[in-house]
Design an enzyme around this catalytic site. Sequence first.
Site, PDB file in Angstrom:
ATOM      1  N   SER A 221     -10.652   0.192   3.983  1.00 38.52           N
ATOM      2  CA  SER A 221      -9.787   0.013   5.163  1.00 38.52           C
ATOM      3  C   SER A 221      -9.222   1.356   5.596  1.00 38.52           C
ATOM      4  CB  SER A 221      -8.605  -0.895   4.820  1.00 38.52           C
ATOM      5  OG  SER A 221      -9.060  -2.089   4.254  1.00 38.52           O
TER       6      SER A 221
ATOM      7  N   GLU B 284      -4.325   4.530   6.244  1.00 37.35           N
ATOM      8  CA  GLU B 284      -4.120   4.216   4.819  1.00 37.35           C
ATOM      9  C   GLU B 284      -4.534   5.348   3.862  1.00 37.35           C
ATOM     10  OE1 GLU B 284      -4.903   0.147   3.169  1.00 37.35           O
ATOM     11  OE2 GLU B 284      -6.306   1.267   1.939  1.00 37.35           O
TER      12      GLU B 284
ATOM     13  N   ARG C 230       0.839  -1.221   0.000  1.00 35.79           N
ATOM     14  CA  ARG C 230       0.000   0.000   0.000  1.00 35.79           C
ATOM     15  C   ARG C 230       0.869   1.264   0.000  1.00 35.79           C
ATOM     16  NH1 ARG C 230      -2.817  -3.944  -0.543  1.00 35.79           N
ATOM     17  NH2 ARG C 230      -4.662  -4.463   0.704  1.00 35.79           N
TER      18      ARG C 230
HETATM   19  P1  FAD Z   1      -8.780   9.384  -4.593  1.00 46.10           P
HETATM   20  O1  FAD Z   1      -9.399   9.016  -3.300  1.00 46.10           O
HETATM   21  O2  FAD Z   1      -9.461  10.390  -5.431  1.00 46.10           O
HETATM   22  O3  FAD Z   1      -7.300   9.876  -4.313  1.00 46.10           O
HETATM   23  C1  FAD Z   1      -6.439   9.161  -3.449  1.00 46.10           C
HETATM   24  C2  FAD Z   1      -5.053   9.831  -3.499  1.00 46.10           C
HETATM   25  O4  FAD Z   1      -4.525   9.701  -4.826  1.00 46.10           O
HETATM   26  C3  FAD Z   1      -5.111  11.343  -3.241  1.00 46.10           C
HETATM   27  O5  FAD Z   1      -3.910  11.722  -2.607  1.00 46.10           O
HETATM   28  C4  FAD Z   1      -5.176  11.953  -4.636  1.00 46.10           C
HETATM   29  O6  FAD Z   1      -4.642  13.270  -4.668  1.00 46.10           O
HETATM   30  C5  FAD Z   1      -4.297  10.987  -5.403  1.00 46.10           C
HETATM   31  N1  FAD Z   1      -4.648  10.880  -6.830  1.00 46.10           N
HETATM   32  C6  FAD Z   1      -5.809  10.428  -7.359  1.00 46.10           C
HETATM   33  N2  FAD Z   1      -5.735  10.415  -8.715  1.00 46.10           N
HETATM   34  C7  FAD Z   1      -4.505  10.890  -9.018  1.00 46.10           C
HETATM   35  C8  FAD Z   1      -3.819  11.126 -10.245  1.00 46.10           C
HETATM   36  N3  FAD Z   1      -4.366  10.896 -11.446  1.00 46.10           N
HETATM   37  N4  FAD Z   1      -2.552  11.646 -10.194  1.00 46.10           N
HETATM   38  C9  FAD Z   1      -1.967  11.918  -8.998  1.00 46.10           C
HETATM   39  N5  FAD Z   1      -2.563  11.702  -7.820  1.00 46.10           N
HETATM   40  C10 FAD Z   1      -3.816  11.196  -7.825  1.00 46.10           C
HETATM   41  N6  FAD Z   1      -7.809  -0.034  -1.860  1.00 46.10           N
HETATM   42  C11 FAD Z   1      -7.044  -1.124  -2.078  1.00 46.10           C
HETATM   43  O7  FAD Z   1      -5.835  -1.011  -2.289  1.00 46.10           O
HETATM   44  N7  FAD Z   1      -7.596  -2.373  -2.066  1.00 46.10           N
HETATM   45  C12 FAD Z   1      -8.907  -2.582  -1.861  1.00 46.10           C
HETATM   46  O8  FAD Z   1      -9.355  -3.716  -1.870  1.00 46.10           O
HETATM   47  C13 FAD Z   1      -9.738  -1.441  -1.609  1.00 46.10           C
HETATM   48  N8  FAD Z   1     -11.056  -1.609  -1.322  1.00 46.10           N
HETATM   49  C14 FAD Z   1     -11.818  -0.511  -1.060  1.00 46.10           C
HETATM   50  C15 FAD Z   1     -13.164  -0.710  -0.749  1.00 46.10           C
HETATM   51  C16 FAD Z   1     -13.981   0.379  -0.467  1.00 46.10           C
HETATM   52  C17 FAD Z   1     -15.437   0.158  -0.142  1.00 46.10           C
HETATM   53  C18 FAD Z   1     -13.449   1.696  -0.527  1.00 46.10           C
HETATM   54  C19 FAD Z   1     -14.328   2.886  -0.296  1.00 46.10           C
HETATM   55  C20 FAD Z   1     -12.104   1.905  -0.827  1.00 46.10           C
HETATM   56  C21 FAD Z   1     -11.272   0.792  -1.080  1.00 46.10           C
HETATM   57  N9  FAD Z   1      -9.900   0.940  -1.368  1.00 46.10           N
HETATM   58  C22 FAD Z   1      -9.126  -0.157  -1.628  1.00 46.10           C
HETATM   59  C23 FAD Z   1      -9.286   2.272  -1.379  1.00 46.10           C
HETATM   60  C24 FAD Z   1      -9.424   3.020  -2.736  1.00 46.10           C
HETATM   61  O9  FAD Z   1     -10.519   2.555  -3.464  1.00 46.10           O
HETATM   62  C25 FAD Z   1      -8.170   2.908  -3.599  1.00 46.10           C
HETATM   63  O10 FAD Z   1      -7.045   3.407  -2.908  1.00 46.10           O
HETATM   64  C26 FAD Z   1      -8.302   3.668  -4.923  1.00 46.10           C
HETATM   65  O11 FAD Z   1      -7.171   3.416  -5.735  1.00 46.10           O
HETATM   66  C27 FAD Z   1      -8.468   5.175  -4.745  1.00 46.10           C
HETATM   67  O12 FAD Z   1      -8.822   5.709  -6.015  1.00 46.10           O
HETATM   68  P2  FAD Z   1      -9.524   7.107  -6.172  1.00 46.10           P
HETATM   69  O13 FAD Z   1      -9.559   7.419  -7.630  1.00 46.10           O
HETATM   70  O14 FAD Z   1     -10.814   7.122  -5.464  1.00 46.10           O
HETATM   71  O15 FAD Z   1      -8.469   8.063  -5.445  1.00 46.10           O
HETATM   72  P1  NAP Z   2      -9.919 -10.998   4.952  1.00 44.64           P
HETATM   73  O1  NAP Z   2      -9.960 -11.900   3.782  1.00 44.64           O
HETATM   74  O2  NAP Z   2     -10.955 -11.111   6.023  1.00 44.64           O
HETATM   75  O3  NAP Z   2      -8.491 -11.076   5.646  1.00 44.64           O
HETATM   76  C1  NAP Z   2      -8.131 -10.180   6.708  1.00 44.64           C
HETATM   77  C2  NAP Z   2      -6.733  -9.670   6.433  1.00 44.64           C
HETATM   78  O4  NAP Z   2      -5.832 -10.761   6.486  1.00 44.64           O
HETATM   79  C3  NAP Z   2      -6.650  -9.074   5.062  1.00 44.64           C
HETATM   80  O5  NAP Z   2      -6.615  -7.690   5.198  1.00 44.64           O
HETATM   81  C4  NAP Z   2      -5.438  -9.681   4.420  1.00 44.64           C
HETATM   82  O6  NAP Z   2      -4.344  -8.801   4.247  1.00 44.64           O
HETATM   83  C5  NAP Z   2      -4.965 -10.757   5.375  1.00 44.64           C
HETATM   84  N1  NAP Z   2      -5.004 -12.072   4.689  1.00 44.64           N
HETATM   85  C6  NAP Z   2      -6.072 -12.894   4.539  1.00 44.64           C
HETATM   86  N2  NAP Z   2      -5.706 -14.031   3.902  1.00 44.64           N
HETATM   87  C7  NAP Z   2      -4.383 -13.911   3.652  1.00 44.64           C
HETATM   88  C8  NAP Z   2      -3.430 -14.751   3.025  1.00 44.64           C
HETATM   89  N3  NAP Z   2      -3.759 -15.958   2.530  1.00 44.64           N
HETATM   90  N4  NAP Z   2      -2.162 -14.310   2.927  1.00 44.64           N
HETATM   91  C9  NAP Z   2      -1.811 -13.106   3.403  1.00 44.64           C
HETATM   92  N5  NAP Z   2      -2.667 -12.253   4.006  1.00 44.64           N
HETATM   93  C10 NAP Z   2      -3.938 -12.663   4.149  1.00 44.64           C
HETATM   94  O7  NAP Z   2      -9.894  -9.467   4.442  1.00 44.64           O
HETATM   95  P2  NAP Z   2     -11.051  -8.523   3.959  1.00 44.64           P
HETATM   96  O8  NAP Z   2     -11.126  -7.397   4.875  1.00 44.64           O
HETATM   97  O9  NAP Z   2     -12.294  -9.294   3.609  1.00 44.64           O
HETATM   98  O10 NAP Z   2     -10.407  -7.995   2.598  1.00 44.64           O
HETATM   99  C11 NAP Z   2     -10.176  -8.880   1.522  1.00 44.64           C
HETATM  100  C12 NAP Z   2      -9.115  -8.292   0.612  1.00 44.64           C
HETATM  101  O11 NAP Z   2      -9.571  -7.047   0.074  1.00 44.64           O
HETATM  102  C13 NAP Z   2      -7.817  -7.984   1.355  1.00 44.64           C
HETATM  103  O12 NAP Z   2      -6.744  -8.255   0.484  1.00 44.64           O
HETATM  104  C14 NAP Z   2      -7.916  -6.518   1.643  1.00 44.64           C
HETATM  105  O13 NAP Z   2      -6.653  -5.870   1.696  1.00 44.64           O
HETATM  106  C15 NAP Z   2      -8.712  -5.997   0.449  1.00 44.64           C
HETATM  107  N6  NAP Z   2      -9.474  -4.812   0.862  1.00 44.64           N
HETATM  108  C16 NAP Z   2      -8.820  -3.639   0.961  1.00 44.64           C
HETATM  109  C17 NAP Z   2      -9.494  -2.481   1.319  1.00 44.64           C
HETATM  110  C18 NAP Z   2      -8.783  -1.152   1.371  1.00 44.64           C
HETATM  111  O14 NAP Z   2      -9.438  -0.130   1.489  1.00 44.64           O
HETATM  112  N7  NAP Z   2      -7.474  -1.129   1.272  1.00 44.64           N
HETATM  113  C19 NAP Z   2     -10.850  -2.545   1.609  1.00 44.64           C
HETATM  114  C20 NAP Z   2     -11.478  -3.776   1.531  1.00 44.64           C
HETATM  115  C21 NAP Z   2     -10.786  -4.914   1.137  1.00 44.64           C
HETATM  116  P3  NAP Z   2      -4.151  -7.792   3.014  1.00 44.64           P
HETATM  117  O15 NAP Z   2      -5.053  -6.659   3.316  1.00 44.64           O
HETATM  118  O16 NAP Z   2      -2.726  -7.422   3.125  1.00 44.64           O
HETATM  119  O17 NAP Z   2      -4.490  -8.495   1.750  1.00 44.64           O
END
Ligand code: FAD
Ligand code: NAP
Length: 339
Positions: free
Chosen positions: A234, A330, A161
């Site tokens: 998250s 995050e 991340r």
């Molecule tokens: P924004 O929120 O608009 O911006 C985020 C940051 O990026 C800000 O600093 C902004 O200035 C910058 N930015 C945006 N676009 C640009 C650009 N073109 N150039 C330069 N800077 C830029 N993330 C995960 O990694 N894994 C997940 O599974 C995941 N699940 C999610 C589930 C939910 C329900 C929600 C709400 C979020 C989740 N996220 C997850 C977080 C998020 O969706 C991601 O980080 C996504 O990439 C953000 O994209 P955005 O366009 O909305 O960015």
């Molecule tokens: P989950 O499957 O309930 O697992 C809980 C956490 O344990 C996850 O965050 C994941 O880490 C870790 N994990 C589970 N299985 C794993 C494996 N086999 N090896 C290594 N790490 C493991 O998680 P969840 O909340 O439902 O999310 C599912 C996936 O979607 C995850 O990868 C999570 O990161 C992603 N997610 C991200 C966001 C966001 O906003 N960043 C939001 C929702 C979901 P990791 O997070 O490192 O994968």
Amino acid sequence: MSIDIQQNVNLRTLNTLGLDVAAEYFVRVESVEDLRAALAFSREKRHELLVLGGGSNLVLHRYVRGLCIQIAISGYQLDGPRVSVGAGTNWHQFVLATLRDKRFGLENLSLIPGQAGAAPIQNIGAYGVELAERLVRVDAIDIETGEDISLTNSECEFGYRQSVFKTRLLDKAVITAITLDLDLSFEPELGYVGLSQYLDAQKLAISADTVSQAVCAVRLSKLPNPIVVGNVGSFFKNPVVGAEQIAGLKSDNPDMPMYRQDNGDYKLSAAFLIDLAGLKGMRVGQATVSTQHALVIQNEGGATGREVLALAGQVQKIIKSRFDIGLDIEPRVFPSRRS
Ligand code: FAD
Ligand code: NAP
């Protein structure tokens, strides 16, 4: 070319936490030329600059004194296994387009909100797959000089991340397009139990389409939908701790999930820790720790960014004192709290 710069625009519907914050100036750019013009306007005014994608990883905690540029640059090009996509393209629609074109590797990243251009910022990841595994090039514009820049995968300095866009290039580059190297044949990545369990339970034959469907279904069942209740997914990164800390944690909490990393450290589940500490439902003003998923902070209606950050601070403090573990936020907190 002419850009339409508006004044005092409310961003509440443009950030998934639904925070009621306005920007002094606002412009939506659909081309690189328009983006250059917007950046020139911002440089001239010497104001704050907020680059906005889908607003799904952003905590806005006060009025934006300056220009908010919403990225709407689209486009999608295939060249063998390579695919280039405009920064303003919706990420999930892009994933579905790659599947229709029989280009594989992004299935596990289905249904992540936001835009393609934001995907490298935090090296989006889910279900054992990260963008970094596929990314070959990021095209961007240098905010200071207006010049084109191009970064290779290693120049993005990807981590968990994490990327150079959160460190050295924070607020210094606007991404205009990304290029990914995908596969022409499908190799499933089913290491996450929830995913394989869903496929088994539904008796689905494994294909790129069914894995994508499974990811969508599992996500919808586990995560609060930002359309229904404001959130940014998250709120904290999963902490990684040294092996020496593991024994104590495990003896006190035998069920605690721990994932060994290549360097011998262990990744823990932040959601598990927050749940174990009994923090689900905790509240500051209208911001609460979701009772559905402990890693999510949600806006119950009318929460301010300050309430969201105050709640996050309390969660961090309690997790630190209870487990001696630091939780890092995050999403992007804008403006950065040092400014
Ligand atoms: P924004 O929120 O608009 O911006 C985020 C940051 O990026 C800000 O600093 C902004 O200035 C910058 N930015 C945006 N676009 C640009 C650009 N073109 N150039 C330069 N800077 C830029 N993330 C995960 O990694 N894994 C997940 O599974 C995941 N699940 C999610 C589930 C939910 C329900 C929600 C709400 C979020 C989740 N996220 C997850 C977080 C998020 O969706 C991601 O980080 C996504 O990439 C953000 O994209 P955005 O366009 O909305 O960015
Ligand atoms: P989950 O499957 O309930 O697992 C809980 C956490 O344990 C996850 O965050 C994941 O880490 C870790 N994990 C589970 N299985 C794993 C494996 N086999 N090896 C290594 N790490 C493991 O998680 P969840 O909340 O439902 O999310 C599912 C996936 O979607 C995850 O990868 C999570 O990161 C992603 N997610 C991200 C966001 C966001 O906003 N960043 C939001 C929702 C979901 P990791 O997070 O490192 O994968």
